[in-house]
Write a protein that holds these residues in place. Structure first.
Motif, PDB file in Angstrom:
ATOM      1  N   LYS A  82       0.826  -1.210   0.000  1.00  0.00           N
ATOM      2  CA  LYS A  82       0.000   0.000   0.000  1.00  0.00           C
ATOM      3  C   LYS A  82       0.859   1.258   0.000  1.00  0.00           C
ATOM      4  CE  LYS A  82      -4.036  -1.954   2.364  1.00  0.00           C
ATOM      5  NZ  LYS A  82      -4.879  -1.885   3.593  1.00  0.00           N
ATOM      6  N   GLN A  83       1.981   1.225   0.753  1.00  0.00           N
ATOM      7  CA  GLN A  83       2.835   2.409   0.881  1.00  0.00           C
ATOM      8  C   GLN A  83       4.294   2.029   0.609  1.00  0.00           C
ATOM      9  OE1 GLN A  83       1.600   3.409   4.987  1.00  0.00           O
ATOM     10  NE2 GLN A  83       0.760   5.304   4.162  1.00  0.00           N
ATOM     11  N   PRO A  84       4.662   1.873  -0.628  1.00  0.00           N
ATOM     12  CA  PRO A  84       6.042   1.489  -0.955  1.00  0.00           C
ATOM     13  C   PRO A  84       7.069   2.519  -0.489  1.00  0.00           C
ATOM     14  CG  PRO A  84       4.818   2.131  -2.943  1.00  0.00           C
ATOM     15  CD  PRO A  84       3.830   2.015  -1.843  1.00  0.00           C
ATOM     16  N   GLY A  85       6.642   3.766  -0.318  1.00  0.00           N
ATOM     17  CA  GLY A  85       7.567   4.794   0.148  1.00  0.00           C
ATOM     18  C   GLY A  85       7.984   4.610   1.596  1.00  0.00           C
ATOM     19  N   GLN A  86       7.312   3.733   2.338  1.00  0.00           N
ATOM     20  CA  GLN A  86       7.639   3.472   3.743  1.00  0.00           C
ATOM     21  C   GLN A  86       8.590   2.280   3.895  1.00  0.00           C
ATOM     22  OE1 GLN A  86       6.529   5.397   6.357  1.00  0.00           O
ATOM     23  NE2 GLN A  86       5.764   6.727   4.719  1.00  0.00           N
ATOM     24  N   LEU A  87       9.237   1.887   2.798  1.00  0.00           N
ATOM     25  CA  LEU A  87      10.103   0.701   2.837  1.00  0.00           C
ATOM     26  C   LEU A  87      11.209   0.828   3.871  1.00  0.00           C
ATOM     27  CD1 LEU A  87      11.044  -2.023   1.703  1.00  0.00           C
ATOM     28  CD2 LEU A  87      12.359  -0.751  -0.022  1.00  0.00           C
ATOM     29  N   LEU A  88      11.902   1.970   3.897  1.00  0.00           N
ATOM     30  CA  LEU A  88      13.017   2.138   4.844  1.00  0.00           C
ATOM     31  C   LEU A  88      12.525   2.023   6.279  1.00  0.00           C
ATOM     32  CD1 LEU A  88      15.963   2.770   5.441  1.00  0.00           C
ATOM     33  CD2 LEU A  88      15.412   5.203   5.287  1.00  0.00           C
ATOM     34  N   LEU A  89      11.391   2.659   6.572  1.00  0.00           N
ATOM     35  CA  LEU A  89      10.834   2.586   7.930  1.00  0.00           C
ATOM     36  C   LEU A  89      10.476   1.153   8.302  1.00  0.00           C
ATOM     37  CD1 LEU A  89       9.749   3.961  10.482  1.00  0.00           C
ATOM     38  CD2 LEU A  89       7.584   4.331   9.281  1.00  0.00           C
ATOM     39  N   LEU A  90       9.879   0.417   7.372  1.00  0.00           N
ATOM     40  CA  LEU A  90       9.486  -0.960   7.651  1.00  0.00           C
ATOM     41  C   LEU A  90      10.709  -1.847   7.869  1.00  0.00           C
ATOM     42  CD1 LEU A  90       6.583  -1.305   5.071  1.00  0.00           C
ATOM     43  CD2 LEU A  90       6.359  -1.418   7.559  1.00  0.00           C
ATOM     44  N   ILE A  91      11.736  -1.646   7.064  1.00  0.00           N
ATOM     45  CA  ILE A  91      12.950  -2.459   7.218  1.00  0.00           C
ATOM     46  C   ILE A  91      13.636  -2.166   8.556  1.00  0.00           C
ATOM     47  CG2 ILE A  91      15.306  -2.773   6.340  1.00  0.00           C
ATOM     48  CD1 ILE A  91      14.191  -2.550   3.526  1.00  0.00           C
ATOM     49  N   GLU A  92      13.743  -0.876   8.913  1.00  0.00           N
ATOM     50  CA  GLU A  92      14.427  -0.510  10.148  1.00  0.00           C
ATOM     51  C   GLU A  92      13.661  -0.967  11.382  1.00  0.00           C
ATOM     52  OE1 GLU A  92      17.491   0.695  10.433  1.00  0.00           O
ATOM     53  OE2 GLU A  92      17.575   0.454   8.267  1.00  0.00           O
ATOM     54  N   SER A  93      12.353  -1.096  11.250  1.00  0.00           N
ATOM     55  CA  SER A  93      11.567  -1.545  12.396  1.00  0.00           C
ATOM     56  C   SER A  93      11.490  -3.067  12.479  1.00  0.00           C
ATOM     57  CB  SER A  93      10.152  -0.958  12.324  1.00  0.00           C
ATOM     58  OG  SER A  93       9.466  -1.432  11.179  1.00  0.00           O
ATOM     59  N   ASP A  94      11.996  -3.758  11.454  1.00  0.00           N
ATOM     60  CA  ASP A  94      12.031  -5.225  11.454  1.00  0.00           C
ATOM     61  C   ASP A  94      13.449  -5.648  11.812  1.00  0.00           C
ATOM     62  OD1 ASP A  94      11.977  -7.959  10.938  1.00  0.00           O
ATOM     63  OD2 ASP A  94      10.603  -7.746   9.254  1.00  0.00           O
ATOM     64  N   ALA A  95      13.710  -5.796  13.107  1.00  0.00           N
ATOM     65  CA  ALA A  95      15.076  -6.007  13.583  1.00  0.00           C
ATOM     66  C   ALA A  95      15.715  -7.253  12.979  1.00  0.00           C
ATOM     67  CB  ALA A  95      15.085  -6.098  15.108  1.00  0.00           C
ATOM     68  N   GLU A  96      14.937  -8.319  12.826  1.00  0.00           N
ATOM     69  CA  GLU A  96      15.499  -9.572  12.319  1.00  0.00           C
ATOM     70  C   GLU A  96      15.984  -9.413  10.876  1.00  0.00           C
ATOM     71  OE1 GLU A  96      14.194 -14.282  11.896  1.00  0.00           O
ATOM     72  OE2 GLU A  96      12.763 -12.776  12.645  1.00  0.00           O
ATOM     73  N   PHE A  97      15.165  -8.780  10.026  1.00  0.00           N
ATOM     74  CA  PHE A  97      15.564  -8.587   8.628  1.00  0.00           C
ATOM     75  C   PHE A  97      16.714  -7.592   8.528  1.00  0.00           C
ATOM     76  CE2 PHE A  97      15.307  -6.330   4.570  1.00  0.00           C
ATOM     77  CZ  PHE A  97      15.410  -7.398   3.692  1.00  0.00           C
ATOM     78  N   ALA A  98      16.625  -6.467   9.277  1.00  0.00           N
ATOM     79  CA  ALA A  98      17.676  -5.453   9.215  1.00  0.00           C
ATOM     80  C   ALA A  98      19.022  -6.030   9.631  1.00  0.00           C
ATOM     81  CB  ALA A  98      17.301  -4.278  10.115  1.00  0.00           C
ATOM     82  N   ARG A  99      19.019  -6.905  10.618  1.00  0.00           N
ATOM     83  CA  ARG A  99      20.275  -7.505  11.065  1.00  0.00           C
ATOM     84  C   ARG A  99      20.828  -8.451  10.006  1.00  0.00           C
ATOM     85  NH1 ARG A  99      21.102  -9.862  17.156  1.00  0.00           N
ATOM     86  NH2 ARG A  99      23.373 -10.129  17.058  1.00  0.00           N
ATOM     87  N   ALA A 100      19.959  -9.228   9.400  1.00  0.00           N
ATOM     88  CA  ALA A 100      20.414 -10.140   8.337  1.00  0.00           C
ATOM     89  C   ALA A 100      20.908  -9.357   7.123  1.00  0.00           C
ATOM     90  CB  ALA A 100      19.273 -11.067   7.941  1.00  0.00           C
ATOM     91  N   LEU A 101      20.235  -8.228   6.826  1.00  0.00           N
ATOM     92  CA  LEU A 101      20.628  -7.402   5.682  1.00  0.00           C
ATOM     93  C   LEU A 101      22.032  -6.841   5.881  1.00  0.00           C
ATOM     94  CD1 LEU A 101      19.627  -6.032   3.014  1.00  0.00           C
ATOM     95  CD2 LEU A 101      18.898  -4.098   4.451  1.00  0.00           C
ATOM     96  N   ARG A 102      22.301  -6.275   7.060  1.00  0.00           N
ATOM     97  CA  ARG A 102      23.608  -5.672   7.322  1.00  0.00           C
ATOM     98  C   ARG A 102      24.703  -6.732   7.466  1.00  0.00           C
ATOM     99  NH1 ARG A 102      19.982  -2.220  10.188  1.00  0.00           N
ATOM    100  NH2 ARG A 102      20.102  -0.091   9.345  1.00  0.00           N
ATOM    101  N   ALA A 103      24.314  -7.950   7.823  1.00  0.00           N
ATOM    102  CA  ALA A 103      25.303  -9.028   7.964  1.00  0.00           C
ATOM    103  C   ALA A 103      25.661  -9.668   6.620  1.00  0.00           C
ATOM    104  CB  ALA A 103      24.772 -10.084   8.925  1.00  0.00           C
ATOM    105  N   GLY A 104      25.000  -9.216   5.544  1.00  0.00           N
ATOM    106  CA  GLY A 104      25.300  -9.752   4.218  1.00  0.00           C
ATOM    107  C   GLY A 104      24.666 -11.094   3.947  1.00  0.00           C
TER     108      GLY A 104
END
Length: 537
Positions: A82-104
Motif C-alpha cells: 500500500k505504501q512502498p515509500g515506507q520501505l526504509l521505515l518498515l525495514i528498520e523496524s524489522d530487527a530480524e531482517f535489518a540484522r540479516a541485511l547488514r550481515a550480508g
C-alpha cells in the motif's frame, strides 16, 4: 486487560519527588534530545531514494516476508504494497531482517549489485546512526551505558505519555514504601534487568521506560503484600476501580504479559520480554529492600484510606440515625446526629439534624447541648437552615434552657440573620430581670445598638425609635453599664444564670465595675445617629 494501582492521598509531605523527576527527565529527553531524530531520518530517506536502494531491497524484503508466513509478516507485506515509500521505515523496524541485511545474508557478496548497494547502504546507515535514539537505544553490542540510557528514550509522543501516566500511578506507591533513594536504585535496576531479558531474545533496538515501570508495579505488589490497595482496571470496553490485595496483582500482570506475547507470536513491536524481566526483577528487589519498619507500610495504607474510613463511618452513623428516627427512637437518633456533628464540625446539616431530633426527644440535656452547638457554629455565612434553627432556639421552651450569655449570643446571631424582631424579643426577656440587666448591661447594650444600626440603615424609623427608647430607659447613664466578658470557649454543659434566677445562681466569676473606667457626665453618651457603629457580633 489493564490493571493499575493508584494513590489518592498526595500532599507536600509525601510528594513523590523521585517519580516526578523521572517523568520530567523522560519528557525532556524526548522533547529536547530526541527532537532532531526526525531530521536525520528524513535525510537518510533522501539518501535511500537517491541511491535507488528500494529497487534492490524491496523484492528481497517481500520474499523474506512471504517465507515467514506469519500474521505479522503478512501485515508488513500488505503495508509495503500500500505504501512502498515506507520501505526504509518498515525495514528498520524489522530487527530480524535489518540484522540479516547488514550481515550480508540477504544481499550476499557474490551478488553483482553487492558493491554498489553496500556503499549506498553505508551512507544511509551513517546518517541513521547520527540520531540520538540510535546512539543511546539498547542493542546487544552497544555497551553497558545503554542499559540505563534506553530507559529514558521513547519512540513516539503516545509512547511517552502512556508510560508516564502509568509511572505516575504506580511510582508514588513504591516510592512511599521504599524511600526515595532505594526506589530510584530499584527502578533503574529493574530497567537494566528488563534490558538484559530483551537482548537475550531479540536483536531489535529497545527504547522506553516500560521495563522499569513494570518493575515499579511489581514492587507495589510485593511491598504491600496482602494489604488492599486501590486499582483502576480496564477489561475490553468496561472500566472501573476496586480495592484488591496488592500481591494478587503480580500473577495477573505476569499472565497478561505472557498471553499478549503468545498472541503476538514474538513479532510485536512491544518488548514483552523486557516487561517480564522488569516485573521479576522488581519483585525480587522489593523483597530484598523491604523497609525495616514494617509498620511503615501499614501507616501508609491507613493514611491512604483514612478518608474512606471516615466516609464509611459517617454513612453508618447517618444510616443508624435515620433508622432510629424512623422507629421514633428520638433520643438515640439525636445522640447519633451529635456524633456526626462531632466528627464533622464544619457541616451545619448534622448540627441542625441534631437540634431537630433533640426537640422531639424528652431528654432536656440533649436539647440544650444541641442548641448550644448550633449557637457556637462558626460559619462564614448564615444559611437559610441556620436561620430557621436560630428561630427555633428563640422559642420560649428552648430559650429557657439557655444560660443568659448564650441567650445574648443567640440575639447577636439573629441580628446577623436579619431576624431583628426575634432578637429584640430575646433581649426584652433579659431586660425584664433587674439583676441580669445589671450583670450583662454592656452586652445587652451592644445588641441593642446592633439592632438600632440595622433599623436605621433600612430606614425603619419606628423600629429604630423603639430600640432607642429601650436604651434610654434601661441605660440612662454610664454607671448603668457593668457586665461580664463574653466567653470565648463553648460551654461543655448548661451553666450560668437563667431567667428568673438571682446572682447567687451564677457559677464562675463575674467582672463588675468596668464602668468605673468611664469618664464624663452622668449621662451615657451613645451617638445613635451614627449608623456606622461597629458591633461585636
Amino acid at each position: 486487560m489493564l490493571v493499575l494501582p493508584y494513590q489518592t492521598r498526595l500532599n507536600a509531605r509525601n510528594l513523590p519527588l523521585v517519580t516526578l523527576t523521572l517523568v520530567l527527565l523522560n519528557a525532556l529527553v524526548y522533547l529536547v534530545l530526541q527532537s532532531g531524530d526526525q531530521r536525520h531520518f528524513e535525510s537518510a530517506g533522501k539518501l535511500y531514494a537517491a541511491a535507488s536502494l528500494a529497487t534492490i531491497e524491496a523484492p528481497r524484503y517481500q520474499e523474506w516476508l512471504r517465507q515467514r508466513d506469519d500474521r505479522a509478516g503478512l501485515a508488513r507485506l500488505a503495508a509495503l504494497q500500500k505504501q512502498p515509500g515506507q520501505l526504509l521505515l518498515l525495514i528498520e523496524s524489522d530487527a530480524e531482517f535489518a540484522r540479516a541485511l547488514r550481515a550480508g545474508r540477504v544481499i550476499v557478496p557474490g551478488d553483482p549489485q553487492y558493491a554498489g548497494w553496500r556503499e549506498a547502504r553505508r551512507r544511509v546507515d551513517s546518517e541513521l546512526d547520527r540520531s540520538f535514539t540510535r546512539s543511546f537505544g539498547l542493542v546487544a553490542d552497544g555497551g553497558w551505558l545503554r542499559y540505563l540510557s534506553y530507559q529514558f528514550l521513547h519512540g513516539s509522543l503516545g509512547h511517552l505519555v502512556g508510560n508516564m501516566l502509568v509511572l505516575l500511578l504506580a511510582g508514588p506507591f513504591a516510592e512511599a514504601a521504599l524511600g526515595r533513594a532505594r526506589f530510584l536504585g530499584a527502578y533503574l535496576a529493574a530497567g537494566v534487568a528488563g534490558g538484559f531479558a530483551h537482548v537475550m531474545l531479540s536483536p531489535s533496538l529497545l527504547v522506553g521506560a516500560s521495563a522499569a515501570i513494570a518493575g515499579a508495579m511489581a514492587m507495589v505488589a510485593v511491598l504491600y503484600g496482602t494489604r488492599r490497595v486501590r486499582v483502576f482496571y480496564w477489561l475490553f470496553v468496561y472500566f472501573d476501580t476496586a480495592k484488591v490485595p496488592a500481591l494478587a496483582l503480580l500473577p495477573v500482570w505476569m499472565l497478561n504479559e505472557l498471553v499478549q506475547w503468545a498472541i503476538s507470536g514474538g513479532k510485536s513491536q512491544v518488548a514483552y520480554s523486557a516487561h517480564l524481566g522488569g516485573i521479576v526483577a522488581g519483585a525480587l528487589l522489593a523483597w530484598l529492600l523491604q523497609p525495616r519498619d514494617r509498620a511503615r507500610i501499614d501507616r501508609l495504607v491507613a493514611a491512604e484510606f483514612a478518608e474512606d474510613d471516615r466516609t464509611e463511618r459517617r454513612s453508618n452513623l447517618l444510616r443508624q440515625a435515620q433508622e432510629a428516627a424512623a422507629r421514633l427512637d428520638t433520643r438515640r437518633a439525636a445522640r447519633l446526629y451529635g456524633e456526626l456533628a462531632d466528627q464533622h464540625p464544619d457541616n451545619p446539616e448534622y448540627l441542625i439534624a441534631y437540634l431537630n431530633t433533640a426537640l422531639l426527644s424528652p431528654d432536656g440535656e440533649l436539647l440544650s447541648d444541641a442548641a448550644l452547638r448550633v449557637l457556637w457554629f462558626r460559619g462564614k455565612r448564615i444559611s437559610e437552615a441556620l436561620r430557621k434553627a436560630f428561630l427555633q432556639i428563640a422559642q420560649p421552651r428552648l430559650l429557657s434552657l439557655l444560660p443568659v450569655d448564650e441567650q445574648l449570643r443567640l440575639s447577636r446571631r439573629l441580628v446577623r440573620a436579619r431576624e431583628d424582631s426575634a432578637s429584640l424579643r430575646v433581649l426584652d426577656g433579659i431586660l425584664g430581670d433587674a439583676n441580669l440587666r445589671t450583670l450583662y448591661a454592656r452586652q445587652i447594650a451592644d445588641c441593642l445598638l446592633a439592632l438600632y444600626t440595622t433599623y436605621s440603615r433600612h430606614g425603619l424609623r419606628q423600629q429604630a425609635d423603639a430600640v432607642r427608647s429601650r436604651l434610654k430607659t434601661y441605660f440612662p447613664s454610664a454607671n448603668e453599664i457593668g457586665g461580664i466578658a463574653p466567653s470565648s470557649v463553648p460551654p461543655a454543659t448548661i451553666r450560668g444564670a437563667h431567667l428568673g434566677g438571682t446572682p447567687s445562681t451564677l457559677r464562675g466569676t463575674t467582672t463588675l465595675g468596668r464602668s468605673s473606667k468611664l469618664r464624663g457626665t452622668d449621662t451615657l453618651h451613645i451617638d445613635l445617629s451614627d449608623t456606622r457603629t461597629r458591633i461585636n457580633q
